[in-house]
Design an enzyme around this catalytic site. Structure first.
Site, PDB file in Angstrom:
ATOM      1  N   SER A 121      10.226  -2.857  -2.882  1.00 50.05           N
ATOM      2  CA  SER A 121      10.856  -3.513  -2.678  1.00 50.05           C
ATOM      3  C   SER A 121      10.463  -4.955  -2.320  1.00 50.05           C
ATOM      4  O   SER A 121      11.106  -6.191  -1.915  1.00 50.05           O
ATOM      5  CB  SER A 121      12.182  -3.231  -2.095  1.00 50.05           C
ATOM      6  OG  SER A 121      12.475  -1.826  -2.545  1.00 50.05           O
ATOM      7  N   HIS A 142      10.359  -5.163 -10.166  1.00 51.71           N
ATOM      8  CA  HIS A 142      11.247  -4.681  -9.412  1.00 51.71           C
ATOM      9  C   HIS A 142      12.765  -4.456  -9.891  1.00 51.71           C
ATOM     10  O   HIS A 142      13.185  -5.993 -10.284  1.00 51.71           O
ATOM     11  CB  HIS A 142      11.321  -5.774  -8.227  1.00 51.71           C
ATOM     12  CG  HIS A 142      12.274  -5.393  -7.297  1.00 51.71           C
ATOM     13  ND1 HIS A 142      13.010  -6.188  -7.000  1.00 51.71           N
ATOM     14  CD2 HIS A 142      12.548  -3.971  -6.462  1.00 51.71           C
ATOM     15  CE1 HIS A 142      13.780  -6.025  -5.440  1.00 51.71           C
ATOM     16  NE2 HIS A 142      13.541  -4.726  -5.542  1.00 51.71           N
ATOM     17  N   GLU A 154      12.342  -7.999 -11.643  1.00 49.92           N
ATOM     18  CA  GLU A 154      11.450  -8.975 -11.926  1.00 49.92           C
ATOM     19  C   GLU A 154      10.317  -8.575 -11.768  1.00 49.92           C
ATOM     20  O   GLU A 154       9.977  -7.792 -11.072  1.00 49.92           O
ATOM     21  CB  GLU A 154      11.651  -8.999  -9.251  1.00 49.92           C
ATOM     22  CG  GLU A 154      12.774  -9.903  -9.156  1.00 49.92           C
ATOM     23  CD  GLU A 154      13.893  -9.755  -8.047  1.00 49.92           C
ATOM     24  OE1 GLU A 154      14.266 -10.942  -7.865  1.00 49.92           O
ATOM     25  OE2 GLU A 154      12.715  -9.112  -7.254  1.00 49.92           O
ATOM     26  N   ASN A 193      16.054 -10.940  -3.196  1.00 53.05           N
ATOM     27  CA  ASN A 193      16.301 -11.349  -1.514  1.00 53.05           C
ATOM     28  C   ASN A 193      15.822 -12.416  -1.074  1.00 53.05           C
ATOM     29  O   ASN A 193      16.060 -11.809   0.440  1.00 53.05           O
ATOM     30  CB  ASN A 193      14.983  -9.764  -1.140  1.00 53.05           C
ATOM     31  CG  ASN A 193      15.638  -8.953  -2.380  1.00 53.05           C
ATOM     32  OD1 ASN A 193      16.456  -8.788  -2.359  1.00 53.05           O
ATOM     33  ND2 ASN A 193      15.213  -7.147  -2.056  1.00 53.05           N
TER      34      ASN A 193
HETATM   35  N1  NAD Z   1      16.726   1.822  -3.249  1.00 51.36           N
HETATM   36  C1  NAD Z   1      16.731   0.887  -3.794  1.00 51.36           C
HETATM   37  O1  NAD Z   1      17.804   0.099  -3.873  1.00 51.36           O
HETATM   38  C2  NAD Z   1      15.773   0.086  -4.243  1.00 51.36           C
HETATM   39  C3  NAD Z   1      16.103  -0.407  -5.147  1.00 51.36           C
HETATM   40  C4  NAD Z   1      14.599  -1.547  -5.570  1.00 51.36           C
HETATM   41  C5  NAD Z   1      13.545  -0.853  -5.059  1.00 51.36           C
HETATM   42  N2  NAD Z   1      13.049   0.113  -4.859  1.00 51.36           N
HETATM   43  C6  NAD Z   1      12.191   0.722  -4.067  1.00 51.36           C
HETATM   44  O2  NAD Z   1      11.558   1.909  -5.012  1.00 51.36           O
HETATM   45  C7  NAD Z   1      10.747   2.743  -4.950  1.00 51.36           C
HETATM   46  C8  NAD Z   1      11.700   3.996  -4.786  1.00 51.36           C
HETATM   47  O3  NAD Z   1      12.224   4.053  -3.802  1.00 51.36           O
HETATM   48  P1  NAD Z   1      13.707   5.239  -4.407  1.00 51.36           P
HETATM   49  O4  NAD Z   1      14.851   4.411  -3.346  1.00 51.36           O
HETATM   50  O5  NAD Z   1      13.790   5.510  -5.476  1.00 51.36           O
HETATM   51  O6  NAD Z   1      13.396   6.414  -2.810  1.00 51.36           O
HETATM   52  P2  NAD Z   1      13.872   8.108  -3.236  1.00 51.36           P
HETATM   53  O7  NAD Z   1      13.667   8.960  -1.557  1.00 51.36           O
HETATM   54  O8  NAD Z   1      15.083   7.778  -3.664  1.00 51.36           O
HETATM   55  O9  NAD Z   1      12.713   8.916  -4.651  1.00 51.36           O
HETATM   56  C9  NAD Z   1      10.952   8.329  -3.961  1.00 51.36           C
HETATM   57  C10 NAD Z   1      11.538  10.495  -5.400  1.00 51.36           C
HETATM   58  O10 NAD Z   1       9.697  10.625  -4.559  1.00 51.36           O
HETATM   59  C11 NAD Z   1       8.845  11.716  -4.803  1.00 51.36           C
HETATM   60  N3  NAD Z   1       7.869  11.281  -4.466  1.00 51.36           N
HETATM   61  C12 NAD Z   1       7.292  11.633  -2.711  1.00 51.36           C
HETATM   62  N4  NAD Z   1       5.817  11.135  -3.050  1.00 51.36           N
HETATM   63  C13 NAD Z   1       5.154  10.934  -4.141  1.00 51.36           C
HETATM   64  C14 NAD Z   1       4.057  11.293  -4.458  1.00 51.36           C
HETATM   65  N5  NAD Z   1       3.272  10.754  -4.193  1.00 51.36           N
HETATM   66  N6  NAD Z   1       4.142  11.549  -6.638  1.00 51.36           N
HETATM   67  C15 NAD Z   1       5.287  11.331  -6.832  1.00 51.36           C
HETATM   68  N7  NAD Z   1       6.755  10.800  -6.015  1.00 51.36           N
HETATM   69  C16 NAD Z   1       6.685  11.492  -4.937  1.00 51.36           C
HETATM   70  C17 NAD Z   1      10.034  12.112  -3.537  1.00 51.36           C
HETATM   71  O11 NAD Z   1      10.018  13.328  -4.114  1.00 51.36           O
HETATM   72  C18 NAD Z   1      11.358  11.246  -4.537  1.00 51.36           C
HETATM   73  O12 NAD Z   1      12.000  12.072  -5.014  1.00 51.36           O
HETATM   74  C19 NAD Z   1      10.115   2.510  -3.085  1.00 51.36           C
HETATM   75  O13 NAD Z   1       9.280   1.352  -3.487  1.00 51.36           O
HETATM   76  C20 NAD Z   1      11.912   1.518  -2.914  1.00 51.36           C
HETATM   77  O14 NAD Z   1      11.202   0.381  -1.779  1.00 51.36           O
HETATM   78  C21 NAD Z   1      14.326   1.089  -4.013  1.00 51.36           C
END
Ligand code: NAD
Length: 388
Positions: A121, A142, A154, A193
């Site tokens: 993000s 993104h 993005e 953002n």
């Molecule tokens: N949630 C949002 O609204 C949003 C929006 C845009 C971007 N993001 C970005 O996306 C990314 C993921 O966010 P999310 O909300 O999906 O998180 P999340 O916590 O829902 O999911 C992360 C997943 O990664 C897994 N994980 C952890 N370590 C790992 C590894 N070494 N190898 C493989 N899997 C692993 C976890 O078990 C989990 O299932 C982050 O960088 C976040 O900043 C999130």
């Protein structure tokens, strides 16, 4: 340029399962990997549920649903996951060391032209790729939440990302039926953002100085057709999340992005918004009622729009994105019906500059000062439709 037919998604959480689903709907084969079996199963379950809903609504036919399900390959085997496709989406938690370690582990076993796309993000792509031999193959992709509904991606160029990597990522997003925009500089918060960030500085400043109350500002926004007021939306997102992003931007962009006082007070008290039942509003009985008759007259809706235009102009000035891509990003990544540039075509630029200066002085916030490009080269911001 290589044609991608198979991708790997690392991390099956909120974003990863959505990215996997978008890839399946784009006709791709998907290897979905997570370190935790429970998360992997939950992600697969969510994809299947969502496909069933799309099928029931008539948005996909039997054949397509079957194909999507057959093309999904969940796995807990890291080597298998990363060596089976030429393009890897990464969606693991937002922890720099975790991402850096993962990319190093991947690079050690994949071929040198495998592309890595991070869904970070906020982090710099350059920083994530820092320890790699082949940094040219790392790009940002993104996506917005929920991925299945939100069109925008993005596509971010790190300092060393190659043209080919940018193009392959861009084309792949199109194949996944998304709307990609190019972020040509690895600049914190990218487009959407970043354009929205100074609005928080403006409205937070107004609330801190007690010029208007949160509910009066929200009433103004709702009166002007916004589906949610700024503070209602803040409660919805989570005040702790906004606090953290404010702290991050304070470090990497400008001190004025520090969480505003009223926000910090609420977070300290544990009033984090909808999820705790209390934030700027009381959520105990559901969504708050906002009375549009109580709207403030100390602020104009056009002030909010102008602040977005100003930040968009700074992105153009810094070479981060083109006017057309900024407008496209704001339309497909937020509820905005018109982009900030299009909205201000034909305005009196001198008047806009004067109004921004007044806002900046009134709230003592330097980030609200007009972008230099508005004075020096406004024609580069307000590019005529045919030239975009
Ligand atoms: N949630 C949002 O609204 C949003 C929006 C845009 C971007 N993001 C970005 O996306 C990314 C993921 O966010 P999310 O909300 O999906 O998180 P999340 O916590 O829902 O999911 C992360 C997943 O990664 C897994 N994980 C952890 N370590 C790992 C590894 N070494 N190898 C493989 N899997 C692993 C976890 O078990 C989990 O299932 C982050 O960088 C976040 O900043 C999130």
């Amino acid at each position: 340029m290589k044609e991608i037919t198979t991708v790997t998604v690392i991390g099956a959480g909120d974003m990863g399962h959505g990215i996997a689903q978008a890839a399946l709907l784009g006709g791709l084969t998907v290897h979905l990997y997570d370190t935790a079996d429970e998360s992997l199963q939950r992600g697969v379950g969510k994809i299947n549920d969502s496909l069933e809903i799309l099928h029931r609504k008539g948005k996909i036919q039997d054949e397509e649903m079957k194909r999507c399900k057959a093309n999904l390959h969940p796995t807990l085997d890291f080597r298998e996951a990363v060596t089976r496709s030429p393009f890897i989406f990464e969606a693991v938690p937002e922890i720099l060391e975790l991402k850096q370690r993962l990319y190093r582990d991947m690079e050690a076993i994949v071929s040198k032209d495998t592309i890595f796309a991070s869904n970070t993000s906020n982090m710099r792509i350059t920083e994530i790729a820092k320890n790699l031999q082949h940094k040219d193959r790392v790009v940002g992709a993104h996506f917005f939440n929920p991925v299945v509904l939100m069109k925008l991606v993005e596509v971010i160029r790190g300092d060393e990302t190659s043209d080919e990597t940018m193009q392959v990522a861009y084309d792949l997003c199109l194949k996944m039926k998304k709307t990609p925009v190019r972020v040509e500089k690895d600049s914190p918060s990218f487009i959407v953002n970043r354009v929205n960030a100074p609005v928080r500085v403006l409205l937070g400043g107004i609330v801190d100085k007690e010029i208007a109350k949160p509910e009066e500002i929200d009433a103004l926004m709702k009166f002007n057709g916004e589906p949610m007021g700024h503070f209602e939306l803040s409660d919805y997102v989570g005040l702790d999340v906004l606090y953290d992003s404010g702290q991050y931007r304070q470090q990497v962009l400008h001190a004025d992005y520090a969480p505003y006082e009223k926000l910090a007070e609420k977070v300290k008290r544990g009033d984090l918004g909808k999820k705790t039942g209390k934030g700027f509003y009381d959520w105990a009985d559901g969504r708050p009622t906002i009375d549009v008759n109580k709207r403030t007259d100390k602020l104009k809706m056009s002030d909010i729009d102008l602040v977005k235009l100003n930040e968009a102009a700074k992105l153009i000035e810094e070479g981060v994105a083109t006017p057309a891509d900024i407008d496209l990003a704001m339309i497909s990544g937020t509820g905005d019906k018109v982009g900030p540039i299009e909205k201000h075509q034909g305005i009196n630029v001198d008047d806009a500059i004067r109004r921004l200066e007044l806002l900046a002085e009134r709230l003592d916030k330097e980030v609200l000062q007009p972008a230099n490009i508005l004075t020096d080269k406004p024609e580069a911001v307000f590019v005529l439709e045919g030239q975009r």
